[in-house]
Write a protein that holds these residues in place. Structure first.
Motif, PDB file in Angstrom:
ATOM      1  N   ALA A  99      -4.568 -11.965  -2.578  1.00 34.88           N
ATOM      2  CA  ALA A  99      -4.497 -11.258  -1.283  1.00 34.88           C
ATOM      3  C   ALA A  99      -3.110 -10.352  -1.008  1.00 34.88           C
ATOM      4  N   ARG A 100      -3.305  -9.357  -0.467  1.00 36.38           N
ATOM      5  CA  ARG A 100      -1.924  -8.748  -0.085  1.00 36.38           C
ATOM      6  C   ARG A 100      -2.019  -8.349   1.277  1.00 36.38           C
ATOM      7  N   PHE A 101      -0.695  -8.386   1.988  1.00 38.33           N
ATOM      8  CA  PHE A 101      -0.654  -8.120   3.541  1.00 38.33           C
ATOM      9  C   PHE A 101      -0.491  -6.544   3.280  1.00 38.33           C
ATOM     10  N   HIS A 102      -0.970  -5.842   4.404  1.00 38.00           N
ATOM     11  CA  HIS A 102      -0.824  -4.364   4.481  1.00 38.00           C
ATOM     12  C   HIS A 102       0.714  -4.003   4.809  1.00 38.00           C
ATOM     13  N   PRO A 103       1.423  -3.215   4.444  1.00 32.45           N
ATOM     14  CA  PRO A 103       2.973  -3.211   4.514  1.00 32.45           C
ATOM     15  C   PRO A 103       3.163  -2.461   6.200  1.00 32.45           C
TER      16      PRO A 103
END
Length: 191
Positions: A151-155
């Motif tokens: 998972a990756r958070f939107h910057p």
């Protein structure tokens, strides 16, 4: 290895020390402009057999990082770097996982996606304060046979906005898939 985005030249290596009974180990270092590494002391974060360690620095707090690893079950450790030394505080993550992602817009907020023994995809949101980890309830993001998820958070989107990436084996045409989600505190809401 992970570089601290808040402290120039600061990094931590996280590994399984096969020369020391496969203990989970971290070692901090500083990287000078001329490319010279200055090493700190090895710090054992887990005695006994340890597998698949993954490390990521908190983008909101200099010196703080999270290590997830497997040792019969999965665990998470919060660590801090002072100069080139590492200290750590333990937290248990009772699932099978090795991945994590910090929210760049919310201090102390992270998620841990994982595949459990039923092969379905789950995600838990967590918060970090000092050396304490608080985890929310597990949320099933897919009821399919998957490979390990990330998972990756939107910057730059709203705080807590993230994408979950996983590989699905359930059809005759296996595919990589994405699922949007959002996090508030330790609560995950699926898109």
């Amino acid at each position: 290895v992970s570089f601290d985005p808040n402290t120039a030249g600061s990094l931590v290596f996280c590994y399984v020390d096969q020369g020391n009974s496969s203990y989970g180990t971290c070692r901090a270092a500083t990287l000078a402009a001329n490319g010279v590494l200055t090493w700190g002391t090895k710090t054992v974060f887990k005695t006994g057999g340890t597998g698949n360690p993954a490390i990521a620095f908190d983008p909101n707090l200099a010196g703080r990082f999270l290590v997830t690893f497997v040792a019969t079950e999965a665990y998470a450790i919060l660590g801090t770097v002072s100069s080139v030394q590492v200290s750590s505080g333990a937290g248990t993550l009772p699932q099978h996982t090795v991945s994590q992602s910090w929210d760049p817009q919310t201090s102390g907020s992270f998620v841990v996606p994982y595949k459990d023994s039923d092969t379905y995809g789950y995600i838990r949101a967590g918060t970090a304060s000092g050396t304490t980890i608080t985890l929310g309830s597990a949320v099933t993001f897919v009821s399919e046979n998957i490979e390990d998820a990330s998972a990756r958070f939107h910057p730059t989107d709203s705080a807590g906005s993230l994408l979950i990436n996983y590989f699905s084996w359930t059809t005759s045409d296996p595919k990589c898939k994405l699922r949007k989600a959002s996090v508030s505190g330790t609560t995950v809401t699926l898109g």
